[in-house]
Enzyme design. Structure first.
Site, PDB file in Angstrom:
ATOM      1  N   HIS A 104      -5.125  -3.300   5.814  1.00 55.79           N
ATOM      2  CA  HIS A 104      -3.871  -2.584   5.543  1.00 55.79           C
ATOM      3  C   HIS A 104      -4.114  -1.089   5.487  1.00 55.79           C
ATOM      4  O   HIS A 104      -5.188  -0.636   5.074  1.00 55.79           O
ATOM      5  CB  HIS A 104      -3.224  -3.075   4.246  1.00 55.79           C
ATOM      6  CG  HIS A 104      -4.016  -2.824   2.996  1.00 55.79           C
ATOM      7  ND1 HIS A 104      -3.877  -1.683   2.241  1.00 55.79           N
ATOM      8  CD2 HIS A 104      -4.960  -3.574   2.359  1.00 55.79           C
ATOM      9  CE1 HIS A 104      -4.681  -1.746   1.180  1.00 55.79           C
ATOM     10  NE2 HIS A 104      -5.356  -2.878   1.238  1.00 55.79           N
ATOM     11  N   ASP A 109      -1.823   1.198   3.961  1.00 63.22           N
ATOM     12  CA  ASP A 109      -1.225   1.900   2.823  1.00 63.22           C
ATOM     13  C   ASP A 109      -2.236   2.035   1.697  1.00 63.22           C
ATOM     14  O   ASP A 109      -3.250   1.317   1.652  1.00 63.22           O
ATOM     15  CB  ASP A 109       0.026   1.169   2.316  1.00 63.22           C
ATOM     16  CG  ASP A 109      -0.299  -0.167   1.661  1.00 63.22           C
ATOM     17  OD1 ASP A 109      -1.057  -0.955   2.263  1.00 63.22           O
ATOM     18  OD2 ASP A 109       0.203  -0.437   0.553  1.00 63.22           O
ATOM     19  N   ASP A 122      -9.775   1.526   0.103  1.00 66.81           N
ATOM     20  CA  ASP A 122      -8.922   0.340   0.032  1.00 66.81           C
ATOM     21  C   ASP A 122      -7.596   0.690   0.716  1.00 66.81           C
ATOM     22  O   ASP A 122      -6.692   1.219   0.095  1.00 66.81           O
ATOM     23  CB  ASP A 122      -8.700  -0.034  -1.431  1.00 66.81           C
ATOM     24  CG  ASP A 122      -7.847  -1.271  -1.624  1.00 66.81           C
ATOM     25  OD1 ASP A 122      -7.584  -1.973  -0.638  1.00 66.81           O
ATOM     26  OD2 ASP A 122      -7.425  -1.513  -2.773  1.00 66.81           O
ATOM     27  N   GLU A 165       0.564  -3.453   1.663  1.00 66.85           N
ATOM     28  CA  GLU A 165      -0.202  -4.496   0.981  1.00 66.85           C
ATOM     29  C   GLU A 165      -0.330  -4.209  -0.498  1.00 66.85           C
ATOM     30  O   GLU A 165      -0.294  -5.118  -1.335  1.00 66.85           O
ATOM     31  CB  GLU A 165      -1.592  -4.606   1.620  1.00 66.85           C
ATOM     32  CG  GLU A 165      -2.425  -5.800   1.139  1.00 66.85           C
ATOM     33  CD  GLU A 165      -3.296  -5.522  -0.083  1.00 66.85           C
ATOM     34  OE1 GLU A 165      -3.923  -6.448  -0.595  1.00 66.85           O
ATOM     35  OE2 GLU A 165      -3.341  -4.332  -0.536  1.00 66.85           O
ATOM     36  N   ASP A 174     -11.138  -6.562   3.286  1.00 63.58           N
ATOM     37  CA  ASP A 174     -10.469  -5.892   2.165  1.00 63.58           C
ATOM     38  C   ASP A 174     -11.178  -6.136   0.843  1.00 63.58           C
ATOM     39  O   ASP A 174     -10.602  -5.976  -0.221  1.00 63.58           O
ATOM     40  CB  ASP A 174      -9.010  -6.368   2.095  1.00 63.58           C
ATOM     41  CG  ASP A 174      -8.131  -5.472   1.243  1.00 63.58           C
ATOM     42  OD1 ASP A 174      -8.538  -4.330   0.959  1.00 63.58           O
ATOM     43  OD2 ASP A 174      -7.035  -5.911   0.854  1.00 63.58           O
ATOM     44  N   HIS A 214      -8.422   2.482  -6.432  1.00 60.70           N
ATOM     45  CA  HIS A 214      -7.179   2.876  -7.112  1.00 60.70           C
ATOM     46  C   HIS A 214      -7.357   4.016  -8.111  1.00 60.70           C
ATOM     47  O   HIS A 214      -6.573   4.143  -9.043  1.00 60.70           O
ATOM     48  CB  HIS A 214      -6.510   1.681  -7.807  1.00 60.70           C
ATOM     49  CG  HIS A 214      -6.084   0.597  -6.878  1.00 60.70           C
ATOM     50  ND1 HIS A 214      -5.218  -0.415  -7.274  1.00 60.70           N
ATOM     51  CD2 HIS A 214      -6.367   0.358  -5.587  1.00 60.70           C
ATOM     52  CE1 HIS A 214      -5.025  -1.231  -6.256  1.00 60.70           C
ATOM     53  NE2 HIS A 214      -5.711  -0.779  -5.211  1.00 60.70           N
TER      54      HIS A 214
END
Length: 413
Positions: free
Chosen positions: A78, A80, A141, A175, A198, A384
């Site tokens: 992904h 995003d 990520d 995602e 991922d 994150h």
């Protein structure tokens, strides 16, 4: 490995943060910036059947170069990044030959990436790390996964002596807000199975994830002047607190690991008249998952019974909605797809780390849409947030695994 570094950086400097409050797909217009770049790049390296649909789902094909019939496999990532931490103005820092000591991400703000706290760093002494500058996330990520898939496809195109079957590539939006597979056209992708790139550290291979549900619980109250409230006021915030206290002690994210499930209270807003509690429910075991959802209803019923006479109607309204399920149920019947990935790693001298995902990926939803889809490491750590980093050597190993899986699939009977 310079081509991996250059490619990865070209992706992460493009802001692709998704937005759960948006009703569109992709959820943010800026995701199109990277999506369109990826389409152009897929065409440039020589991929065929390159498409992008109205929702920014990208697909492409590397045709088979063997004359016998083999399964069609896919690799998915992904583009995003999470809305949990800003992905705007990412300024990657390259740390060659990491010495095992503290890394100053931002001297002005005294932001330090330290192996004393992040012990995994010590695994990568002597390697090249890519970090943040301490003010944004990095975006490994899952732009690391995209980098790896793109690099592997380019390598196979330039080295046709490496035999492989038909390979499909898929890049998805949104995602990070749980919608990555919502508009993924499995029939159009047309694969026997696929892998999401991922995961985190080198060796991770995952085909189990949580069963997941979300709960929104509304508590009603009655506001009365506090000086005259005896026997009349009902404070909905305190009722919500009673509800939380009824949840099992020790079954929270910070107190569980491996296969242990949990309840996670992640939002609470309220006043005397109304309080809304939001929580998520997670468990790998389907029976335990069901019992957790039943417990929410049981607690609500208990509180409603307590206040039935005083309030005159239900004081607690609980809405529980399933979000996704454990992909293990769909992958076990075709366990050979995990075995192939495991063998690929072992053939490359990588120790497989087979463990359950304490979360979900596009792969779990895709598995229930008819595309069995285990998850493979992409190499990043501390996703994150500002302490995110990825070793370049880990990305190279993921590239090698993709290539080896392609080779093994071409000889699998």
């Amino acid at each position: 490995m310079q081509n991996i570094i250059d490619r990865f950086i070209s992706y992460v400097i493009i802001d692709t943060e998704s937005d759960s409050s948006s009703k569109t797909t992709p959820s943010t217009k800026k995701q199109w910036d990277l999506a369109n770049k990826l389409v152009d790049e897929l065409k440039t390296i020589g991929m065929q059947e390159v498409t992008i649909d109205k929702n920014a789902y990208i697909m492409a094909t590397l045709p088979s170069n063997v004359d016998h019939e083999v399964p069609t496999i896919g690799f998915i990532s992904h583009f995003d990044t999470t809305p949990d931490f800003t992905g705007a103005n990412v300024k990657p820092q390259i740390i060659p030959n990491y010495d095992g000591k503290d890394i100053v991400l931002n001297a002005e703000q005294n932001i330090i990436l330290s192996p004393k706290y992040f012990k995994d760093l010590l695994q990568y002494k002597g390697q090249t790390l890519i970090t943040t500058d301490g003010t944004t996330l990095l975006g490994a990520d899952d732009k690391a996964g995209i980098t790896e898939i793109m690099t592997a496809m380019e390598f196979l195109i330039k080295n046709p002596e490496i035999k492989h079957g038909k390979i499909r590539v898929g890049f998805t939006p949104d995602e990070e807000i749980g919608r990555g597979a919502h508009h993924f056209d499995v029939e159009k992708f047309s694969c026997d199975w696929a892998y999401t790139m991922d995961g985190s550290q080198v060796g991770e291979l995952e085909y189990e994830n949580f069963n997941a549900a979300g709960a929104k619980i509304t508590f009603k109250g009655k506001s009365v002047h506090p000086g005259y409230a005896k026997g009349k006021m009902i404070n909905s915030m305190l009722i919500a607190n009673d509800f939380i206290n009824e949840l099992p002690k020790g079954e929270t994210p910070q107190e569980t690991k491996c296969y242990e499930g949990f309840f996670h209270v992640h939002n609470l807003t309220g006043s005397i008249e109304e309080t809304i509690l939001e929580l998520i429910i997670r468990d790998h075991n389907k029976k335990k998952f069901t019992k957790r959802k039943e417990l929410i209803a049981k607690i609500a019923k208990k509180i409603n019974k307590k206040y039935a006479k005083q309030f005159g109607e239900d004081i607690v309204v609980a809405e529980v909605k399933d979000q996704y399920y454990n992909m293990k149920e769909k992958v076990l019947p075709v366990k050979h797809i995990v075995d192939i990935a495991e063998k690929a790693m072992k053939d490359l001298g990588i120790k497989p780390i087979i463990k359950p995902i304490r979360g979900g990926t596009d792969g779990c939803q895709l598995s229930y849409k008819g595309l069995p889809c285990p998850n493979i490491f992409a190499g990043g750590h501390n996703f994150h947030g500002k302490y995110e980093y990825v070793p370049v050597e880990s990305m190279q190993k993921a590239v090698d695994v993709i290539i080896k899986i392609a080779e093994l699939t071409a000889i699998t009977k």
